[in-house]
Design a protein around this motif. Structure first.
Motif, PDB file in Angstrom:
ATOM      1  N   GLN A  53       0.834  -1.211   0.000  1.00 42.78           N
ATOM      2  CA  GLN A  53       0.000   0.000   0.000  1.00 42.78           C
ATOM      3  C   GLN A  53       0.870   1.262   0.000  1.00 42.78           C
ATOM      4  OE1 GLN A  53      -2.335   0.716   3.506  1.00 42.78           O
ATOM      5  NE2 GLN A  53      -3.771   2.071   2.438  1.00 42.78           N
ATOM      6  N   LEU A  57       0.962   3.972  -3.235  1.00 44.78           N
ATOM      7  CA  LEU A  57       0.673   5.402  -3.069  1.00 44.78           C
ATOM      8  C   LEU A  57       1.914   6.243  -3.345  1.00 44.78           C
ATOM      9  CD1 LEU A  57      -1.441   5.268   0.208  1.00 44.78           C
ATOM     10  CD2 LEU A  57      -2.217   6.299  -1.939  1.00 44.78           C
ATOM     11  N   LYS A  61       1.030   7.945  -6.727  1.00 51.32           N
ATOM     12  CA  LYS A  61       0.415   9.227  -6.349  1.00 51.32           C
ATOM     13  C   LYS A  61       1.475  10.293  -6.049  1.00 51.32           C
ATOM     14  CE  LYS A  61      -3.775   7.464  -6.403  1.00 51.32           C
ATOM     15  NZ  LYS A  61      -4.734   7.823  -7.458  1.00 51.32           N
ATOM     16  N   HIS A  62       2.322  10.025  -5.068  1.00 47.61           N
ATOM     17  CA  HIS A  62       3.283  11.067  -4.671  1.00 47.61           C
ATOM     18  C   HIS A  62       4.280  11.363  -5.790  1.00 47.61           C
ATOM     19  CE1 HIS A  62       2.059  11.581  -0.473  1.00 47.61           C
ATOM     20  NE2 HIS A  62       1.792  10.289  -0.480  1.00 47.61           N
ATOM     21  N   PHE A  98      11.544  22.032  -6.009  1.00 48.83           N
ATOM     22  CA  PHE A  98      10.805  21.089  -5.161  1.00 48.83           C
ATOM     23  C   PHE A  98      10.324  19.878  -5.964  1.00 48.83           C
ATOM     24  CE2 PHE A  98       6.742  19.771  -3.082  1.00 48.83           C
ATOM     25  CZ  PHE A  98       7.283  19.306  -1.903  1.00 48.83           C
ATOM     26  N   SER A 158      10.370  16.887   7.015  1.00 48.75           N
ATOM     27  CA  SER A 158      10.498  16.026   5.849  1.00 48.75           C
ATOM     28  C   SER A 158      11.884  16.156   5.239  1.00 48.75           C
ATOM     29  CB  SER A 158       9.461  16.418   4.800  1.00 48.75           C
ATOM     30  OG  SER A 158       8.164  16.323   5.344  1.00 48.75           O
ATOM     31  N   ASP A 184      13.111  18.493   2.829  1.00 50.96           N
ATOM     32  CA  ASP A 184      12.005  18.453   1.864  1.00 50.96           C
ATOM     33  C   ASP A 184      12.378  17.634   0.622  1.00 50.96           C
ATOM     34  OD1 ASP A 184      10.711  19.986   3.758  1.00 50.96           O
ATOM     35  OD2 ASP A 184      11.458  21.855   2.923  1.00 50.96           O
ATOM     36  N   TRP A 202      10.356  11.258   4.537  1.00 52.34           N
ATOM     37  CA  TRP A 202       9.021  11.862   4.622  1.00 52.34           C
ATOM     38  C   TRP A 202       8.109  10.855   5.324  1.00 52.34           C
ATOM     39  CZ3 TRP A 202       6.444  16.031   1.598  1.00 52.34           C
ATOM     40  CH2 TRP A 202       7.366  16.958   1.087  1.00 52.34           C
ATOM     41  N   GLU A 203       7.144  11.366   6.054  1.00 53.89           N
ATOM     42  CA  GLU A 203       6.239  10.449   6.761  1.00 53.89           C
ATOM     43  C   GLU A 203       5.465   9.557   5.787  1.00 53.89           C
ATOM     44  OE1 GLU A 203       5.375  12.629  10.986  1.00 53.89           O
ATOM     45  OE2 GLU A 203       4.349  13.468   9.263  1.00 53.89           O
ATOM     46  N   HIS A 204       5.195  10.069   4.578  1.00 55.00           N
ATOM     47  CA  HIS A 204       4.440   9.231   3.638  1.00 55.00           C
ATOM     48  C   HIS A 204       5.211   7.976   3.236  1.00 55.00           C
ATOM     49  CE1 HIS A 204       6.194  11.975   0.284  1.00 55.00           C
ATOM     50  NE2 HIS A 204       6.757  10.807   0.118  1.00 55.00           N
ATOM     51  N   TYR A 207       4.495   5.904   7.139  1.00 58.26           N
ATOM     52  CA  TYR A 207       3.507   6.097   8.195  1.00 58.26           C
ATOM     53  C   TYR A 207       2.390   5.050   8.207  1.00 58.26           C
ATOM     54  CZ  TYR A 207       1.549   8.820  11.979  1.00 58.26           C
ATOM     55  OH  TYR A 207       1.122   9.222  13.216  1.00 58.26           O
ATOM     56  N   LEU A 208       1.896   4.648   7.054  1.00 55.58           N
ATOM     57  CA  LEU A 208       0.776   3.697   7.018  1.00 55.58           C
ATOM     58  C   LEU A 208       1.147   2.376   7.679  1.00 55.58           C
ATOM     59  CD1 LEU A 208      -0.722   4.220   3.439  1.00 55.58           C
ATOM     60  CD2 LEU A 208      -1.602   5.076   5.621  1.00 55.58           C
TER      61      LEU A 208
ATOM     62  N   GLN B 153       6.018  23.166   1.268  1.00 57.16           N
ATOM     63  CA  GLN B 153       6.850  22.127   0.645  1.00 57.16           C
ATOM     64  C   GLN B 153       7.539  21.329   1.738  1.00 57.16           C
ATOM     65  OE1 GLN B 153       9.353  24.432  -1.995  1.00 57.16           O
ATOM     66  NE2 GLN B 153       7.840  24.326  -3.630  1.00 57.16           N
ATOM     67  N   GLY B 154       6.932  20.236   2.123  1.00 51.67           N
ATOM     68  CA  GLY B 154       7.470  19.456   3.224  1.00 51.67           C
ATOM     69  C   GLY B 154       6.555  19.573   4.428  1.00 51.67           C
ATOM     70  N   SER B 155       7.129  19.478   5.627  1.00 47.30           N
ATOM     71  CA  SER B 155       6.329  19.535   6.843  1.00 47.30           C
ATOM     72  C   SER B 155       6.231  20.965   7.336  1.00 47.30           C
ATOM     73  CB  SER B 155       6.976  18.673   7.931  1.00 47.30           C
ATOM     74  OG  SER B 155       7.093  17.345   7.497  1.00 47.30           O
ATOM     75  N   GLU B 195       2.359  15.380   7.487  1.00 43.75           N
ATOM     76  CA  GLU B 195       1.617  14.219   6.980  1.00 43.75           C
ATOM     77  C   GLU B 195       0.990  13.407   8.108  1.00 43.75           C
ATOM     78  OE1 GLU B 195       3.613  13.321   2.680  1.00 43.75           O
ATOM     79  OE2 GLU B 195       4.791  12.719   4.398  1.00 43.75           O
ATOM     80  N   TYR B 199      -2.484  11.599   7.266  1.00 46.03           N
ATOM     81  CA  TYR B 199      -2.191  10.560   6.284  1.00 46.03           C
ATOM     82  C   TYR B 199      -2.992   9.272   6.477  1.00 46.03           C
ATOM     83  CZ  TYR B 199       0.543   8.818   2.403  1.00 46.03           C
ATOM     84  OH  TYR B 199       0.919   8.358   1.167  1.00 46.03           O
ATOM     85  N   LEU B 200      -3.206   8.852   7.722  1.00 47.79           N
ATOM     86  CA  LEU B 200      -3.921   7.585   7.964  1.00 47.79           C
ATOM     87  C   LEU B 200      -5.337   7.627   7.410  1.00 47.79           C
ATOM     88  CD1 LEU B 200      -2.857   6.624  11.594  1.00 47.79           C
ATOM     89  CD2 LEU B 200      -2.006   5.697   9.437  1.00 47.79           C
ATOM     90  N   ASN B 204      -2.588  10.612   0.399  1.00 51.06           N
ATOM     91  CA  ASN B 204      -1.977  11.725  -0.340  1.00 51.06           C
ATOM     92  C   ASN B 204      -2.965  12.860  -0.657  1.00 51.06           C
ATOM     93  OD1 ASN B 204      -3.106   9.669  -2.148  1.00 51.06           O
ATOM     94  ND2 ASN B 204      -2.627  11.169  -3.739  1.00 51.06           N
TER      95      ASN B 204
END
Lengths: 249, 228
Positions: A53, A57, A61-62, A98, A158, A184, A202-204, A207-208, B153-155, B195, B199-200, B204
């Motif tokens: 998963q 994503l 996606k990202h 970025f 991040s 970043d 990055w948390e993405h 994190y899940l 851009q970022g956290s 995020e 995020y959970l 995205n």
């Protein structure tokens, strides 16, 4: 009167690392359009260390959003150049950095990961020269792992952690290694820096699966580092590191 | 949701309500920062912010900032007592990060309220007037704040702040990572764009989170901070 041909040439030359990575970039009105590279493995191939998963994503996606927004920013940048609008050109620069950085970083990242237990993850077998330099620099692989993990854990917000090879002008044959962190999506594209491998903090990226337990993610990422890719980048030049994706596209 | 998720007992909560009012409840017990109790249950902001997000965000992330802040303060105090100013100075980034994290989240929790209670709606009174005047309309303000959030851009965080150096004029600002709002700027309303804040539930699709959070904004708190 502005010479558009030259401007586009200069603009594209300034995007050389990106161009090298996306060999199939189509050209429209002289402007390259970047596309999402395919993963060299299935979304679930890094299980159980990185979930399917997260991978889906993260990639579809990202990474796709960085590619899309990079193309948009470049288009706006070219429009600003053709209309001699310097404020508008400058206004696009953060978005180019970025999103261009996001595209570069993720493209490098996917390739420096591999399924656990695959031959590519066998550090001592597939990365002999890199391993020698790592041990030369940090005393042992464990010493390196500790230093790199601490750098990752120290990122505030991040960002990314990278192992890079330094090769500034006059020291092209340098094998000196260094751990750097970037915020970043700042990319490692300095003239004297060859990215060997990177870890997305990055948390993405975790994190899940790991929630706030990022130390566990940092511990597990070592199971899926593609040392074969890392060795190739270590032996090659900066141009090679960015060009290596071209062949796979 | 299991009752174990409910952190504060009703008694503790009402005590907190009485004590909180204007100032952020950045409670310092004998010089130590402590995790403030939420004034609502973890599940109270559903469906806009999930119970799981709230529990992790408060009990894990915020707690980590509290611990990091206390640890940084201890290191600085020890370094100071030894006259080791190099050591004390080296802690500055960690102090800013964890201290900022503690301040930001403490303000944030108070900025939120269940949609069934004070959450959502439009600000009225002096604050509502100021927002309408300075941002064109409330809707325009929300649009501008969401654009600021999307542009991080970022956290980081986006804040509605009051500029003490400019006659209390409102300002819409963003801050990277956990950089706190300080100096002449008084933080009124903050929205967490890290995020881990969404995020959970939203993955995205962060624009959906930015849209949804307006349903649980506690305008009473914002107005109190504005008028203070």
């Amino acid at each position: 009167m502005v010479n558009l041909g030259n401007i586009w040439q200069n603009l594209l030359a300034s995007q050389a690392p990106l161009q090298a990575m996306t060999g199939n970039a189509t050209t429209m009105s002289g402007l390259a359009t970047y596309t999402l590279p395919q993963l060299p493995y299935a979304y679930n191939a890094l299980e159980p260390y990185i979930s399917a998963q997260i991978m889906e994503l993260h990639h579809s996606k990202h990474h796709q959003a960085y590619v899309t927004n990079l193309n948009n920013a470049l288009q706006a940048h070219v429009a600003a150049i053709t209309s001699n609008d310097i404020p508008a050109q400058i206004a696009q620069q953060p978005a180019i950095k970025f999103n261009g950085g996001g595209h570069i970083n993720h493209s490098l990242f996917w390739k420096n990961l591999a399924p656990a237990e695959s031959p590519e993850t066998n550090y001592s077998e597939v990365a002999p020269s890199l391993a020698a330099e790592i041990e030369n620099t940090w005393g042992s692989f464990d010493g390196f792992k500790k230093a790199f993990s601490a750098a990752l854990m120290g990122i505030q917000g991040s960002g990314w952690g990278w192992l890079i090879k330094e090769s500034t002008a006059g020291t092209e044959n340098s094998r000196r290694l260094r751990i750097v962190t970037t915020k970043d999506q700042d990319p490692v594209v300095g003239s004297g820096e060859v990215p060997v491998f990177g870890v997305d903090m990055w948390e993405h990226a975790y994190y899940l699966q790991y929630l706030n337990g990022k130390a566990a993610y940092v511990e597990n990422i070592w199971k899926v580092i593609n040392w074969k890719t890392a060795e190739e980048r270590f032996q090659g030049s900066r141009e090679n590191a960015f060009a290596e994706l071209k062949a796979l596209l | 949701m299991s009752t174990s998720l409910f952190r504060a007992t009703p008694v503790a909560r009402s005590a907190l309500r009485a004590a909180s009012a204007v100032k952020p409840a950045a409670t310092f017990v004998r010089g130590k920062a402590t995790l403030p109790d939420l004034q609502y249950d973890y599940g109270a902001l559903e469906p806009y912010i999930s119970s799981k997000i709230m529990e992790l965000h408060h009990s894990k992330h915020h707690q980590t900032y509290v611990n990091g802040l206390n640890s940084a303060l201890t290191t600085i105090a020890e370094a100071e007592s030894k006259g080791d100013f190099t050591k004390a100075t080296s802690v500055a980034p960690v102090l800013n990060f964890h201290g900022g994290g503690h301040l930001n989240h403490t303000l944030f929790w108070e900025n939120l309220a269940p949609a069934s209670r004070e959450g959502g709606g439009n600000p009225d009174g002096a604050l509502g007037k100021a927002i309408a005047t300075e941002f064109g309309s409330f809707e325009s303000f929300v649009k501008q704040m969401n654009a600021a959030l999307a542009g991080i851009q970022g956290s980081g965080w986006a804040w509605l702040a009051k500029d003490k150096a400019a006659n209390g004029k409102l300002a819409l600002i963003t801050r990277a990572n956990q950089d706190p709002v300080t100096g002449n700027l008084v933080p009124l309303l903050g929205i967490d764009a890290w995020e881990h804040a969404y995020y959970l539930q939203y993955e995205n699709r962060k624009a959906e989170y930015f849209e949804a959070i307006w349903n649980v904004i506690n305008w009473k708190t914002v107005a109190k901070r504005f008028e203070a």
